[in-house]
Scaffold this motif. Structure first.
Motif, PDB file in Angstrom:
ATOM      1  N   LEU A  93      15.860   2.936  11.662  1.00  0.00           N
ATOM      2  CA  LEU A  93      15.973   2.904  10.203  1.00  0.00           C
ATOM      3  C   LEU A  93      14.662   2.457   9.563  1.00  0.00           C
ATOM      4  CD1 LEU A  93      19.527   1.276   9.853  1.00  0.00           C
ATOM      5  CD2 LEU A  93      18.921   3.704   9.836  1.00  0.00           C
ATOM      6  N   TRP A  94      14.010   1.481  10.176  1.00  0.00           N
ATOM      7  CA  TRP A  94      12.743   0.973   9.642  1.00  0.00           C
ATOM      8  C   TRP A  94      11.673   2.054   9.643  1.00  0.00           C
ATOM      9  CZ3 TRP A  94       8.013  -0.604  12.231  1.00  0.00           C
ATOM     10  CH2 TRP A  94       7.155  -1.342  11.419  1.00  0.00           C
ATOM     11  N   LEU A  95      11.568   2.786  10.755  1.00  0.00           N
ATOM     12  CA  LEU A  95      10.567   3.848  10.834  1.00  0.00           C
ATOM     13  C   LEU A  95      10.861   4.984   9.858  1.00  0.00           C
ATOM     14  CD1 LEU A  95       9.892   4.063  14.679  1.00  0.00           C
ATOM     15  CD2 LEU A  95       8.320   3.261  12.911  1.00  0.00           C
ATOM     16  N   VAL A  96      12.125   5.355   9.730  1.00  0.00           N
ATOM     17  CA  VAL A  96      12.486   6.417   8.792  1.00  0.00           C
ATOM     18  C   VAL A  96      12.091   6.020   7.370  1.00  0.00           C
ATOM     19  CG1 VAL A  96      14.417   7.639   7.715  1.00  0.00           C
ATOM     20  CG2 VAL A  96      14.332   7.388  10.200  1.00  0.00           C
ATOM     21  N   LEU A  97      12.305   4.758   7.023  1.00  0.00           N
ATOM     22  CA  LEU A  97      12.002   4.304   5.666  1.00  0.00           C
ATOM     23  C   LEU A  97      10.505   4.118   5.432  1.00  0.00           C
ATOM     24  CD1 LEU A  97      14.890   1.730   5.132  1.00  0.00           C
ATOM     25  CD2 LEU A  97      14.510   3.809   3.798  1.00  0.00           C
ATOM     26  N   ILE A  98       9.826   3.422   6.333  1.00  0.00           N
ATOM     27  CA  ILE A  98       8.426   3.082   6.030  1.00  0.00           C
ATOM     28  C   ILE A  98       7.472   4.249   6.237  1.00  0.00           C
ATOM     29  CG2 ILE A  98       8.824   0.656   6.601  1.00  0.00           C
ATOM     30  CD1 ILE A  98       6.882   1.242   9.051  1.00  0.00           C
ATOM     31  N   THR A  99       7.869   5.246   7.036  1.00  0.00           N
ATOM     32  CA  THR A  99       6.969   6.397   7.177  1.00  0.00           C
ATOM     33  C   THR A  99       6.888   7.209   5.889  1.00  0.00           C
ATOM     34  OG1 THR A  99       8.797   7.629   8.205  1.00  0.00           O
ATOM     35  CG2 THR A  99       7.140   6.656   9.675  1.00  0.00           C
ATOM     36  N   HIS A 100       7.878   7.038   5.014  1.00  0.00           N
ATOM     37  CA  HIS A 100       7.800   7.724   3.717  1.00  0.00           C
ATOM     38  C   HIS A 100       6.591   7.232   2.913  1.00  0.00           C
ATOM     39  CE1 HIS A 100       9.804   9.470  -0.044  1.00  0.00           C
ATOM     40  NE2 HIS A 100       8.721   8.834  -0.479  1.00  0.00           N
ATOM     41  N   PRO A 101       6.484   5.934   2.599  1.00  0.00           N
ATOM     42  CA  PRO A 101       5.296   5.498   1.850  1.00  0.00           C
ATOM     43  C   PRO A 101       4.010   5.597   2.655  1.00  0.00           C
ATOM     44  CG  PRO A 101       6.614   3.596   2.494  1.00  0.00           C
ATOM     45  CD  PRO A 101       7.433   4.810   2.794  1.00  0.00           C
ATOM     46  N   LEU A 102       4.092   5.433   3.979  1.00  0.00           N
ATOM     47  CA  LEU A 102       2.872   5.575   4.777  1.00  0.00           C
ATOM     48  C   LEU A 102       2.322   6.994   4.685  1.00  0.00           C
ATOM     49  CD1 LEU A 102       3.699   3.462   7.960  1.00  0.00           C
ATOM     50  CD2 LEU A 102       2.087   2.900   6.134  1.00  0.00           C
ATOM     51  N   LEU A 103       3.206   7.987   4.733  1.00  0.00           N
ATOM     52  CA  LEU A 103       2.750   9.363   4.578  1.00  0.00           C
ATOM     53  C   LEU A 103       2.202   9.588   3.176  1.00  0.00           C
ATOM     54  CD1 LEU A 103       2.441  12.194   5.756  1.00  0.00           C
ATOM     55  CD2 LEU A 103       4.792  12.684   5.029  1.00  0.00           C
ATOM     56  N   ASP A 104       2.834   8.980   2.167  1.00  0.00           N
ATOM     57  CA  ASP A 104       2.340   9.114   0.791  1.00  0.00           C
ATOM     58  C   ASP A 104       0.925   8.570   0.634  1.00  0.00           C
ATOM     59  OD1 ASP A 104       4.485  10.429  -0.317  1.00  0.00           O
ATOM     60  OD2 ASP A 104       5.464   8.624  -1.073  1.00  0.00           O
ATOM     61  N   THR A 105       0.562   7.549   1.401  1.00  0.00           N
ATOM     62  CA  THR A 105      -0.783   6.981   1.268  1.00  0.00           C
ATOM     63  C   THR A 105      -1.861   7.967   1.708  1.00  0.00           C
ATOM     64  OG1 THR A 105      -0.739   5.966   3.473  1.00  0.00           O
ATOM     65  CG2 THR A 105       0.029   4.622   1.640  1.00  0.00           C
ATOM     66  N   PHE A 106      -1.501   8.972   2.480  1.00  0.00           N
ATOM     67  CA  PHE A 106      -2.479   9.975   2.894  1.00  0.00           C
ATOM     68  C   PHE A 106      -2.728  11.016   1.807  1.00  0.00           C
ATOM     69  CE2 PHE A 106      -1.298   8.230   7.020  1.00  0.00           C
ATOM     70  CZ  PHE A 106      -2.537   8.147   7.648  1.00  0.00           C
ATOM     71  N   THR A 107      -2.001  10.940   0.694  1.00  0.00           N
ATOM     72  CA  THR A 107      -2.260  11.822  -0.449  1.00  0.00           C
ATOM     73  C   THR A 107      -3.148  11.087  -1.458  1.00  0.00           C
ATOM     74  OG1 THR A 107      -0.338  11.127  -1.768  1.00  0.00           O
ATOM     75  CG2 THR A 107       0.014  12.840  -0.097  1.00  0.00           C
ATOM     76  N   SER A 108      -3.467  11.756  -2.555  1.00  0.00           N
ATOM     77  CA  SER A 108      -4.414  11.211  -3.529  1.00  0.00           C
ATOM     78  C   SER A 108      -3.767  10.378  -4.622  1.00  0.00           C
ATOM     79  CB  SER A 108      -5.192  12.366  -4.191  1.00  0.00           C
ATOM     80  OG  SER A 108      -5.865  13.139  -3.229  1.00  0.00           O
ATOM     81  N   TYR A 109      -2.455  10.331  -4.689  1.00  0.00           N
ATOM     82  CA  TYR A 109      -1.770   9.756  -5.848  1.00  0.00           C
ATOM     83  C   TYR A 109      -1.969   8.240  -5.956  1.00  0.00           C
ATOM     84  CZ  TYR A 109       1.997   9.153  -9.285  1.00  0.00           C
ATOM     85  OH  TYR A 109       2.720   8.855 -10.410  1.00  0.00           O
ATOM     86  N   GLY A 110      -1.685   7.525  -4.882  1.00  0.00           N
ATOM     87  CA  GLY A 110      -1.750   6.069  -4.907  1.00  0.00           C
ATOM     88  C   GLY A 110      -0.377   5.472  -4.644  1.00  0.00           C
ATOM     89  N   THR A 111      -0.263   4.649  -3.595  1.00  0.00           N
ATOM     90  CA  THR A 111       1.012   4.071  -3.185  1.00  0.00           C
ATOM     91  C   THR A 111       0.861   2.552  -3.077  1.00  0.00           C
ATOM     92  OG1 THR A 111       1.474   6.076  -1.902  1.00  0.00           O
ATOM     93  CG2 THR A 111       2.845   4.144  -1.450  1.00  0.00           C
ATOM     94  N   GLN A 112       1.781   1.824  -3.711  1.00  0.00           N
ATOM     95  CA  GLN A 112       1.701   0.362  -3.752  1.00  0.00           C
ATOM     96  C   GLN A 112       2.453  -0.221  -2.558  1.00  0.00           C
ATOM     97  OE1 GLN A 112       2.295  -1.055  -7.952  1.00  0.00           O
ATOM     98  NE2 GLN A 112       2.316   1.157  -8.358  1.00  0.00           N
ATOM     99  N   LEU A 113       1.851  -0.068  -1.394  1.00  0.00           N
ATOM    100  CA  LEU A 113       2.493  -0.492  -0.144  1.00  0.00           C
ATOM    101  C   LEU A 113       2.819  -1.973  -0.125  1.00  0.00           C
ATOM    102  CD1 LEU A 113       0.557   1.291   2.767  1.00  0.00           C
ATOM    103  CD2 LEU A 113       2.813   1.846   1.855  1.00  0.00           C
ATOM    104  N   LEU A 114       2.014  -2.781  -0.778  1.00  0.00           N
ATOM    105  CA  LEU A 114       2.152  -4.233  -0.671  1.00  0.00           C
ATOM    106  C   LEU A 114       2.806  -4.850  -1.901  1.00  0.00           C
ATOM    107  CD1 LEU A 114      -1.296  -5.056   0.977  1.00  0.00           C
ATOM    108  CD2 LEU A 114       0.901  -4.585   2.080  1.00  0.00           C
ATOM    109  N   TRP A 115       3.462  -4.035  -2.741  1.00  0.00           N
ATOM    110  CA  TRP A 115       4.194  -4.586  -3.868  1.00  0.00           C
ATOM    111  C   TRP A 115       5.115  -5.699  -3.366  1.00  0.00           C
ATOM    112  CZ3 TRP A 115       9.111  -5.615  -5.344  1.00  0.00           C
ATOM    113  CH2 TRP A 115       9.363  -5.794  -6.702  1.00  0.00           C
ATOM    114  N   PRO A 116       5.230  -6.861  -4.011  1.00  0.00           N
ATOM    115  CA  PRO A 116       4.811  -7.206  -5.380  1.00  0.00           C
ATOM    116  C   PRO A 116       3.381  -7.748  -5.497  1.00  0.00           C
ATOM    117  CG  PRO A 116       6.087  -8.998  -4.497  1.00  0.00           C
ATOM    118  CD  PRO A 116       6.070  -7.918  -3.428  1.00  0.00           C
ATOM    119  N   LEU A 117       2.595  -7.704  -4.447  1.00  0.00           N
ATOM    120  CA  LEU A 117       1.193  -8.087  -4.586  1.00  0.00           C
ATOM    121  C   LEU A 117       0.501  -7.093  -5.519  1.00  0.00           C
ATOM    122  CD1 LEU A 117       0.309  -8.968  -0.870  1.00  0.00           C
ATOM    123  CD2 LEU A 117       1.186 -10.473  -2.672  1.00  0.00           C
ATOM    124  N   THR A 118      -0.473  -7.573  -6.261  1.00  0.00           N
ATOM    125  CA  THR A 118      -1.123  -6.729  -7.269  1.00  0.00           C
ATOM    126  C   THR A 118      -2.381  -6.056  -6.744  1.00  0.00           C
ATOM    127  OG1 THR A 118      -2.298  -8.676  -8.115  1.00  0.00           O
ATOM    128  CG2 THR A 118      -0.215  -8.077  -9.188  1.00  0.00           C
TER     129      THR A 118
END
Length: 353
Positions: A93-118
């Motif tokens: 379950l952890w891998l299924v969930l976290i690979t979503h934002p990890l894959l998003d970080t390889f795009t140009s948009y910008g992903t806040q992986l460490l939220w709530p850190l600023t």
């Protein structure tokens, strides 16, 4: 990445780890769970800048998703499957969930992986938001799994698909390094003082790269292909940075500048100050453009309180054909200045396709 890619990635991961016990259901469960982080799109954060910059926030946080995986594991273990342990279920379950934002970080948009850190959003920008070469192996693995079943079988198909897609990401990282290295050599040779460099693949491929170089009141765009034999050309364009002083009291502008690492262009068009995120899309065809100030009857600038997203043209078949041809041949160079010209003072609200 697009929702289909996220769904088949989650399905493939769960199929690889739990398919022998859950069978075809593993693919369905994995696909559904993997799309969960993008449900934040239904939240109304406010104006267009807020909608852009709060997306991929809390719902893409490694902290939040790790806690969710732990909670789901506890809930599902109320009726345990004797075939696998709680630890295996949690890892899945952890891998299924976290690979979503990890894959998003390889795009140009910008992903806040460490939220709530600023800390600023992460955008490694090695994959276009839709890339068939990454997605197709995963789709094939899911289709084959749905047809032939996974129960009581070694998950060779899902494992092979995940291996191929991961190797493709590695290739995309090498492409980004190649493109930036070639452009930085040209910048050094021409003595150009650089403020920031941003590179990203062009639509639907990782063979041709667009490199954006911010340098004061102008920026440079350059195209670099794996097959180029000559140094890359640098095409200078006005950044309009001098207009940014108008927006010093705008909270939306500060938020956008933080989110984009100041890879922005400013244009005064028909009495409005338009701010464009240069990272996304293609030169002259950028999807995120915002009017943030306008001149009053005295010609003075006033901030726009509720910022809306400007309609933009994202290019069409002709531009894609030219990009495809540029992959294989360095000449003729893409007409980047011509494409970017309608963004400036002579622009209209809509560009015709």
């Amino acid at each position: 990445m697009d929702s289909i890619t996220q769904a088949v990635l989650g399905a493939t991961i769960q199929g690889a780890l739990l398919g022998r016990w859950q069978g075809r259901k593993a693919l369905v469960y994995g696909a559904a769970l993997a799309t969960l982080p993008d449900l934040d799109v239904v939240i109304d954060y406010g104006d267009a800048v807020a909608q852009m910059t709060y997306h991929r926030g809390f719902s893409h946080s490694l902290f939040v998703l790790s806690a969710l995986a732990l909670a789901l594991t506890g809930l599902l273990r109320l009726r345990p499957n004797p075939g696998y342990s709680a630890g295996r279920l949690f890892i899945t379950l952890w891998l299924v969930l976290i690979t979503h934002p990890l894959l998003d970080t390889f795009t140009s948009y910008g992903t806040q992986l460490l939220w709530p850190l600023t800390t600023p959003p992460i955008a490694w920008s090695t994959l276009f938001i839709i890339d068939p070469l990454y997605t197709v192996p995963l789709i094939l693995a899911v289709v084959v799994g749905l047809i032939s079943g996974l129960k009581d079988k070694t998950p060779r198909g899902p494992i092979a698909a995940l291996t191929i897609s991961s190797l493709y990401i590695a290739f995309s990282v090498s492409g980004k390094w190649m493109a930036e290295h070639r452009v930085e050599q040209q910048l050094s040779a021409q003595g150009i003082q650089v403020e920031a460099v941003f590179s990203a693949p062009t639509p639907l491929n990782t063979l041709l790269w667009r490199v954006t170089v911010m340098a004061g009141d102008q920026y440079y765009e350059s195209m670099v292909s794996w097959f180029d034999t000559q140094p890359p050309a640098l095409q200078a364009m006005p950044s309009g940075k001098q207009l940014s002083h108008v927006l010093q009291d705008s909270p939306q502008w500060h938020r956008l500048a933080w989110f984009t690492s100041n890879i922005l262009r400013y244009d005064e068009v028909n009495g409005r100050l338009l701010v464009t995120d240069l990272r996304l899309g293609m030169t002259g065809f950028h999807p995120f453009r915002f009017p943030m100030a306008q001149r009053d009857e005295n010609g003075e600038w006033t901030l726009i309180g509720y910022v809306e997203r400007e309609p933009t043209y994202r290019g069409g078949a002709e531009q894609l054909r030219m990009i495809w041809n540029r992959i294989w041949a360095q000449s003729p160079e893409l007409p980047l200045r011509s494409w970017a010209a309608p963004m400036g003072p002579n622009a209209t609200a809509h560009r015709e396709g």
